[in-house]
Design a protein around this motif. Structure first.
Motif, PDB file in Angstrom:
ATOM      1  N   GLU A   1      80.379 -43.799  78.693  1.00  0.00           N
ATOM      2  CA  GLU A   1      80.350 -42.843  79.805  1.00  0.00           C
ATOM      3  C   GLU A   1      81.736 -42.267  80.075  1.00  0.00           C
ATOM      4  O   GLU A   1      81.896 -41.066  80.325  1.00  0.00           O
ATOM      5  CB  GLU A   1      79.800 -43.536  81.051  1.00  0.00           C
ATOM      6  CG  GLU A   1      78.317 -43.875  80.926  1.00  0.00           C
ATOM      7  CD  GLU A   1      77.819 -44.614  82.157  1.00  0.00           C
ATOM      8  OE1 GLU A   1      78.688 -44.956  83.010  1.00  0.00           O
ATOM      9  OE2 GLU A   1      76.604 -44.835  82.275  1.00  0.00           O
TER      10      GLU A   1
ATOM     11  N   ASP B   1      82.469 -39.811  77.427  1.00  0.00           N
ATOM     12  CA  ASP B   1      81.764 -38.546  77.691  1.00  0.00           C
ATOM     13  C   ASP B   1      82.474 -37.750  78.763  1.00  0.00           C
ATOM     14  O   ASP B   1      82.603 -36.512  78.648  1.00  0.00           O
ATOM     15  CB  ASP B   1      80.323 -38.836  78.120  1.00  0.00           C
ATOM     16  CG  ASP B   1      79.498 -39.404  76.972  1.00  0.00           C
ATOM     17  OD1 ASP B   1      79.914 -39.203  75.800  1.00  0.00           O
ATOM     18  OD2 ASP B   1      78.451 -40.024  77.235  1.00  0.00           O
ATOM     19  N   GLU B   2      82.932 -38.420  79.798  1.00  0.00           N
ATOM     20  CA  GLU B   2      83.646 -37.715  80.863  1.00  0.00           C
ATOM     21  C   GLU B   2      84.950 -37.103  80.341  1.00  0.00           C
ATOM     22  O   GLU B   2      85.298 -35.963  80.690  1.00  0.00           O
ATOM     23  CB  GLU B   2      83.938 -38.686  82.016  1.00  0.00           C
ATOM     24  CG  GLU B   2      82.684 -39.122  82.771  1.00  0.00           C
ATOM     25  CD  GLU B   2      82.996 -40.109  83.870  1.00  0.00           C
ATOM     26  OE1 GLU B   2      84.185 -40.484  83.976  1.00  0.00           O
ATOM     27  OE2 GLU B   2      82.086 -40.501  84.613  1.00  0.00           O
ATOM     28  N   ASN B   3      85.655 -37.877  79.497  1.00  0.00           N
ATOM     29  CA  ASN B   3      86.893 -37.357  78.914  1.00  0.00           C
ATOM     30  C   ASN B   3      86.611 -36.146  78.034  1.00  0.00           C
ATOM     31  O   ASN B   3      87.331 -35.139  78.068  1.00  0.00           O
ATOM     32  CB  ASN B   3      87.606 -38.432  78.096  1.00  0.00           C
ATOM     33  CG  ASN B   3      88.192 -39.527  78.987  1.00  0.00           C
ATOM     34  OD1 ASN B   3      88.484 -39.279  80.157  1.00  0.00           O
ATOM     35  ND2 ASN B   3      88.339 -40.725  78.438  1.00  0.00           N
ATOM     36  N   GLN B   4      85.546 -36.237  77.224  1.00  0.00           N
ATOM     37  CA  GLN B   4      85.177 -35.116  76.376  1.00  0.00           C
ATOM     38  C   GLN B   4      84.797 -33.896  77.204  1.00  0.00           C
ATOM     39  O   GLN B   4      85.159 -32.756  76.879  1.00  0.00           O
ATOM     40  CB  GLN B   4      84.023 -35.506  75.448  1.00  0.00           C
ATOM     41  CG  GLN B   4      84.430 -36.502  74.366  1.00  0.00           C
ATOM     42  CD  GLN B   4      83.261 -36.885  73.485  1.00  0.00           C
ATOM     43  OE1 GLN B   4      82.132 -36.463  73.732  1.00  0.00           O
ATOM     44  NE2 GLN B   4      83.524 -37.688  72.457  1.00  0.00           N
ATOM     45  N   GLN B   5      84.056 -34.150  78.276  1.00  0.00           N
ATOM     46  CA  GLN B   5      83.676 -33.040  79.146  1.00  0.00           C
ATOM     47  C   GLN B   5      84.903 -32.410  79.802  1.00  0.00           C
ATOM     48  O   GLN B   5      85.010 -31.183  79.918  1.00  0.00           O
ATOM     49  CB  GLN B   5      82.698 -33.534  80.218  1.00  0.00           C
ATOM     50  CG  GLN B   5      81.331 -33.927  79.662  1.00  0.00           C
ATOM     51  CD  GLN B   5      80.429 -34.500  80.739  1.00  0.00           C
ATOM     52  OE1 GLN B   5      80.843 -34.618  81.897  1.00  0.00           O
ATOM     53  NE2 GLN B   5      79.207 -34.857  80.360  1.00  0.00           N
ATOM     54  N   ALA B   6      85.835 -33.283  80.239  1.00  0.00           N
ATOM     55  CA  ALA B   6      87.058 -32.765  80.858  1.00  0.00           C
ATOM     56  C   ALA B   6      87.866 -31.963  79.853  1.00  0.00           C
ATOM     57  O   ALA B   6      88.390 -30.877  80.149  1.00  0.00           O
ATOM     58  CB  ALA B   6      87.894 -33.910  81.419  1.00  0.00           C
ATOM     59  N   GLN B   7      87.980 -32.485  78.613  1.00  0.00           N
ATOM     60  CA  GLN B   7      88.702 -31.765  77.578  1.00  0.00           C
ATOM     61  C   GLN B   7      88.016 -30.450  77.241  1.00  0.00           C
ATOM     62  O   GLN B   7      88.676 -29.424  77.022  1.00  0.00           O
ATOM     63  CB  GLN B   7      88.822 -32.636  76.319  1.00  0.00           C
ATOM     64  CG  GLN B   7      89.737 -33.850  76.504  1.00  0.00           C
ATOM     65  CD  GLN B   7      89.765 -34.731  75.273  1.00  0.00           C
ATOM     66  OE1 GLN B   7      89.060 -34.465  74.299  1.00  0.00           O
ATOM     67  NE2 GLN B   7      90.569 -35.791  75.314  1.00  0.00           N
ATOM     68  N   ALA B   8      86.685 -30.493  77.191  1.00  0.00           N
ATOM     69  CA  ALA B   8      85.944 -29.264  76.911  1.00  0.00           C
ATOM     70  C   ALA B   8      86.155 -28.245  78.021  1.00  0.00           C
ATOM     71  O   ALA B   8      86.306 -27.042  77.757  1.00  0.00           O
ATOM     72  CB  ALA B   8      84.462 -29.577  76.747  1.00  0.00           C
ATOM     73  N   ALA B   9      86.170 -28.725  79.271  1.00  0.00           N
ATOM     74  CA  ALA B   9      86.402 -27.804  80.391  1.00  0.00           C
ATOM     75  C   ALA B   9      87.801 -27.207  80.325  1.00  0.00           C
ATOM     76  O   ALA B   9      87.989 -26.003  80.539  1.00  0.00           O
ATOM     77  CB  ALA B   9      86.192 -28.552  81.715  1.00  0.00           C
ATOM     78  N   ASP B  10      88.780 -28.067  80.006  1.00  0.00           N
ATOM     79  CA  ASP B  10      90.153 -27.562  79.870  1.00  0.00           C
ATOM     80  C   ASP B  10      90.258 -26.549  78.737  1.00  0.00           C
ATOM     81  O   ASP B  10      90.925 -25.515  78.868  1.00  0.00           O
ATOM     82  CB  ASP B  10      91.111 -28.731  79.625  1.00  0.00           C
ATOM     83  CG  ASP B  10      91.224 -29.654  80.843  1.00  0.00           C
ATOM     84  OD1 ASP B  10      90.883 -29.197  81.949  1.00  0.00           O
ATOM     85  OD2 ASP B  10      91.658 -30.814  80.661  1.00  0.00           O
TER      86      ASP B  10
ATOM     87  N   SER C   1      87.884 -24.679  77.597  1.00  0.00           N
ATOM     88  CA  SER C   1      87.189 -23.457  78.007  1.00  0.00           C
ATOM     89  C   SER C   1      88.067 -22.622  78.935  1.00  0.00           C
ATOM     90  O   SER C   1      88.147 -21.397  78.795  1.00  0.00           O
ATOM     91  CB  SER C   1      85.875 -23.814  78.701  1.00  0.00           C
ATOM     92  OG  SER C   1      85.229 -22.651  79.157  1.00  0.00           O
TER      93      SER C   1
END
Length: 206
Positions: free
Chosen positions: A37, A40-49, A51
């Motif tokens: 989890e 996943d949060e780190n990946q989501q944060a990296q993806a948001a950054d 983007s």
């Protein structure tokens, strides 16, 4: 201790390690789940950054495109203005070269008129003295027009020979002048303001 009690004790002793293993497995599973989890949060944060960074880059590129288009339009307008200026300047130069003598000709027209009058009068009147005076007056008028334009005759006789102003056509012996002095002017020379328009043709003492 009877046989049943011993068997029961062995059974309980065997269950305790199994329970501990289950607890350890469940803890490990929970840790893996938590780690997954967190990943996943780190990946989501990296993806948001990523983007947001891509959006910023796209916005900057769009601004640069607008600036390039603006500069191109300015360049095209400047080039068109320069082409118009060059054509206008060339036309003005052509007009100037074509009518450069306009002012001088306007000043010479009265001289031409006076010559025509003198010629007409000479046919009806045989007074050559009057004709000579009339021609002299016209010459003075012409000389004044040319002087106003900056034309002036050279004073050559009695001056040292100078190849910039004089054109020697003959050397003559002279007792009155030293060697290299202009003693006679065959054809008058003229200056136009500060420039030699025509050198004087002269005879020089030897």
């Amino acid at each position: 201790m009877n046989t049943e009690q011993q068997a029961d004790g062995r059974q309980k002793a065997g269950e305790q390690p199994e329970q501990e293993a289950n607890v350890t497995y469940e803890a490990a599973t929970d840790n893996e789940t938590n780690a997954a989890e967190a990943g996943d949060e780190n990946q989501q944060a990296q993806a948001a950054d990523a983007s947001e960074a891509q959006d910023a880059v796209n916005q900057e590129l769009e601004e640069l495109r607008k600036q390039v288009e603006d500069h191109q339009q300015r360049l095209l307008r400047a080039q068109a203005d320069f082409d118009n200026y060059r054509r206008r300047t060339m036309k003005e130069k052509e007009e100037f070269a074509k009518y450069a003598s306009l002012k001088l000709i306007e000043q010479l027209l009265p001289v031409v008129d006076n010559f025509e009058r003198a010629l007409a009068a000479s046919k009806d009147n045989k007074d050559y003295d009057a004709l000579a005076k009339g021609i002299e007056m016209i010459f003075r008028q012409l000389d004044g027009v040319l002087a106003n334009e900056g034309l002036k005759p050279m004073e050559a006789v009695g001056t040292p020979f100078n190849p910039e102003y004089h054109q020697a056509i003959m050397q003559v012996e002279s007792e009155e002048h030293e060697e290299g002095i202009v003693v006679e002017e065959v054809q008058k020379g003229y200056m136009l303001k500060d420039k030699v328009l025509r050198p004087a043709m002269v005879k020089v003492s030897s």
